[in-house]
Write an enzyme that holds these catalytic residues in place. Structure first.
Site, mmCIF file in Angstrom:
data_model
loop_
_atom_site.group_PDB
_atom_site.id
_atom_site.type_symbol
_atom_site.label_atom_id
_atom_site.label_comp_id
_atom_site.label_asym_id
_atom_site.label_seq_id
_atom_site.Cartn_x
_atom_site.Cartn_y
_atom_site.Cartn_z
ATOM 1 N N ASN A 24 0.836 -1.195 0.000
ATOM 2 C CA ASN A 24 0.000 0.000 0.000
ATOM 3 C C ASN A 24 0.874 1.249 0.000
ATOM 4 O O ASN A 24 1.976 1.261 0.547
ATOM 5 C CB ASN A 24 -0.962 -0.004 1.199
ATOM 6 C CG ASN A 24 -0.388 0.715 2.400
ATOM 7 O OD1 ASN A 24 -0.421 1.949 2.487
ATOM 8 N ND2 ASN A 24 0.159 -0.050 3.342
ATOM 9 N N ILE A 66 5.726 7.344 13.192
ATOM 10 C CA ILE A 66 6.770 8.036 12.430
ATOM 11 C C ILE A 66 7.439 7.078 11.455
ATOM 12 O O ILE A 66 8.537 7.342 10.970
ATOM 13 C CB ILE A 66 7.831 8.653 13.360
ATOM 14 C CG1 ILE A 66 8.456 7.584 14.265
ATOM 15 C CG2 ILE A 66 7.232 9.772 14.190
ATOM 16 C CD1 ILE A 66 9.654 8.076 15.051
ATOM 17 N N SER A 90 5.673 5.280 8.691
ATOM 18 C CA SER A 90 5.055 5.007 7.395
ATOM 19 C C SER A 90 6.040 5.357 6.288
ATOM 20 O O SER A 90 6.641 6.434 6.305
ATOM 21 C CB SER A 90 3.779 5.825 7.225
ATOM 22 O OG SER A 90 3.320 5.740 5.878
ATOM 23 N N SER A 111 5.949 -3.854 14.024
ATOM 24 C CA SER A 111 6.479 -2.744 13.257
ATOM 25 C C SER A 111 5.446 -2.282 12.240
ATOM 26 O O SER A 111 4.376 -2.878 12.095
ATOM 27 C CB SER A 111 7.740 -3.183 12.502
ATOM 28 O OG SER A 111 7.398 -4.082 11.453
#
EC number: 1.3.5.2
Length: 328
Positions: free
Chosen positions: A110, A171, A173, A243
């Site tokens: 994605n 923090i 992505s 994660s």
């Protein structure tokens, strides 16, 4: 019979593209037809960061981005659910198509880019469930065009403090350019200092201390893990979520979609995220809560996460919501 319905439902959702199928699943939960609650079994209950979870399996952020169905998800049996990622201002994210199924790998890629309706919309919806039971966390992020991204995280803490049971600072992505740079030690030090200062100020005003977790990437080098562990320990962070999605494409079998940019999640993320979970446990010691996310699709994979991260305290784990079953 249940297996038949599951197969038929999956085929029906796969008749739509991944993002449409996701939207349909949200619409289905919004009908209010879901009944039930999380299992009330003391053997499953776990206390982490001051919160008593009815069970350690939670719905990770990324599915219910705009706080549309948190209570429906809790009724499905999850011990907690996490909305978001929410940014201060609405943003549309990256152009479509932006979710790609890798069926042979039980995975997706994605590049959504923090598409969400913003603080105001999520705040309004969460306000409507004020006083209800169930643990709902808020995953906060920064707008792509923010001049001061850390200020966006501080704004999220302050806006949702009365409504969130905990916060996740996302923090990691890979779909917002430069966002992962906040994992570097100097930037992380400033981020955690300002976010935790805001949390402490809000907590004093209402006598409630909301836990703050940090969500990190699975693609970090050992030296970077050292820095994150040191800052998290020094600033007394409440826990780390391990994660987010990975940029790695190692070992993929699917031909179509594998070359698309974005974060990979699902089964191929399991080993990578679990290794990072174990490495982080070595660095932070036995007491800091770690939450394992990535490729959890069975009791066996959930137990592996616990063994990797839970030395003296139980680890929570969440299903990786970008995998193709059931939402996509």
């Amino acid at each position: 019979m249940s297996g038949l319905f599951e197969t038929l439902g999956r085929r029906a959702l796969f008749a739509f593209d991944a993002e449409q199928a996701h939207g349909l699943s949200i619409a289905g939960l919004k009908t209010g037809l879901v009944t039930g609650s999380a299992p009330n079994d003391l053997a499953l209950s776990v206390k982490v960061a001051g919160l008593q979870f009815p069970n350690p399996l939670g719905m990770a952020a990324g599915y219910d981005k705009n706080a549309e169905v948190p209570d429906a998800l809790l009724k499905l049996g999850f011990g907690f659910t996490e909305i978001g990622t929410i940014t201060p201002r609405p943003q549309s994210g990256n152009p479509r198509p932006r979710i790609f199924r890798l069926v042979d790998d039980k995975a997706v890629i994605n590049r959504l880019g923090f598409n969400n309706e913003g603080h105001d919309a999520a705040f309004k919806r969460l306000s409507q469930r004020a006083g209800k039971s169930g643990i709902v966390g808020v995953n906060i992020g920064a707008n792509k065009d923010a001049e001061d991204r850390i200020a966006d995280y501080v704004a999220g803490i302050r806006r949702f403090y009365q409504l969130a049971r905990y916060f996740t600072v996302n923090i990691s992505s890979p779909n917002t350019p430069g966002l992962r740079n906040l994992q570097a030690r100097d930037s992380l030090r400033e981020l955690l200092s300002r976010v935790l200062e805001a949390r402490n100020e809000e907590g004093k005003m209402c006598t409630l201390k909301r836990p703050v977790f940090l969500k990190i990437a699975p693609d970090l080098a050992n030296e970077e893990l050292d820095d994150i562990a040191a800052e998290a320990t020094e600033q007394k962070l409440d826990g780390i979520i391990i994660s987010n999605t990975t940029l790695s494409r190692a070992g993929l079998k699917s031909a179509g979609g594998r070359d698309e940019t974005g974060g990979l999640s699902g089964a191929p993320l399991f080993d990578r995220s679990t290794i990072v979970l174990a490495r982080m446990r070595e660095r932070v010691g036995p007491d800091m809560p770690l939450i394992g996310v990535g490729g959890v699709d069975s009791a066996e994979t959930a137990l592996t996460k616990v063994k990797a991260g839970a030395r003296s305290r139980p680890a929570l784990y969440g299903p990786d919501l970008s995998r193709p079953e059931p939402a996509y």
